[in-house]
Design a protein around this motif. Structure first.
Motif, short mmCIF file in Angstrom:
data_model
loop_
_atom_site.label_atom_id
_atom_site.label_comp_id
_atom_site.label_asym_id
_atom_site.label_seq_id
_atom_site.Cartn_x
_atom_site.Cartn_y
_atom_site.Cartn_z
N ARG A 1 -36.51 -2.38 0.66
CA ARG A 1 -35.51 -1.42 1.14
C ARG A 1 -34.66 -2.02 2.25
NH1 ARG A 1 -38.76 3.14 1.41
NH2 ARG A 1 -39.46 2.52 3.45
N ASP A 2 -35.28 -2.76 3.15
CA ASP A 2 -34.55 -3.35 4.27
C ASP A 2 -35.23 -4.66 4.66
OD1 ASP A 2 -32.84 -3.82 6.33
OD2 ASP A 2 -33.50 -2.16 7.57
N THR B 1 -35.01 -5.98 8.56
CA THR B 1 -35.71 -5.35 9.67
C THR B 1 -37.08 -4.82 9.31
OG1 THR B 1 -34.70 -3.22 9.18
CG2 THR B 1 -33.53 -4.66 10.73
N SER B 2 -37.50 -5.04 8.09
CA SER B 2 -38.75 -4.47 7.63
C SER B 2 -39.94 -5.13 8.29
CB SER B 2 -38.86 -4.62 6.11
OG SER B 2 -40.07 -4.10 5.67
#
Length: 135
Positions: free
Chosen positions: A127-128, A131-132
């Protein structure tokens, strides 16, 4: 001609899966095991991820199941840091604890929780990716 039904995403379909039933039967009956570790694990991950549960919290519950058993883990007032996901997980675990009374079934439950945690981590990473935090 009737209107076409609204299309739903896989997440929406899986979020409607009765995880408690899959867990209760999948831990004790071979015929349901694939569904439990497939759609059941993904459905649980979608549900818990939507509630903001971190993978490490689910891994912690797996360790509790492994050391104390399903009934013990289900009886914890706050198995997860937030009340709403803790209630969801408690419902799943208490149903499973009624039928999965052997050490093998409890070990399967712990492995299943670890699989759910991995799926949550993968969902977050895709999803990211910048920054995950997979934990």
């Amino acid at each position: 001609m009737p209107p076409a039904p609204e299309s739903r995403t896989d997440d929406e379909v899986l979020a409607d899966t009765d995880v408690a039933v899959l867990l209760r039967y999948g831990l004790t009956q071979d015929a349901f095991r694939t569904a439990l570790f497939g759609d059941g694990a993904v459905a649980a991950a979608v549900t818990l991820d939507r509630l903001g549960v971190l993978p490490r919290s689910v891994v912690f519950v797996a360790e509790i199941v492994r050391s104390g058993g399903l009934a013990y883990a289900a009886g914890l007032p706050e198995s997860l840091p937030s009340p709403e996901p803790a209630a969801v997980l408690r419902d799943w675990l208490s149903g499973a604890a009624q039928t999965a009374t052997t050490p093998e079934a409890e070990s399967r439950a712990a492995r299943w929780l670890e699989a759910v945690a991995e799926i949550i981590a993968l969902r977050r990473a895709t999803r990211d990716p910048e920054t995950s935090d997979p934990s």
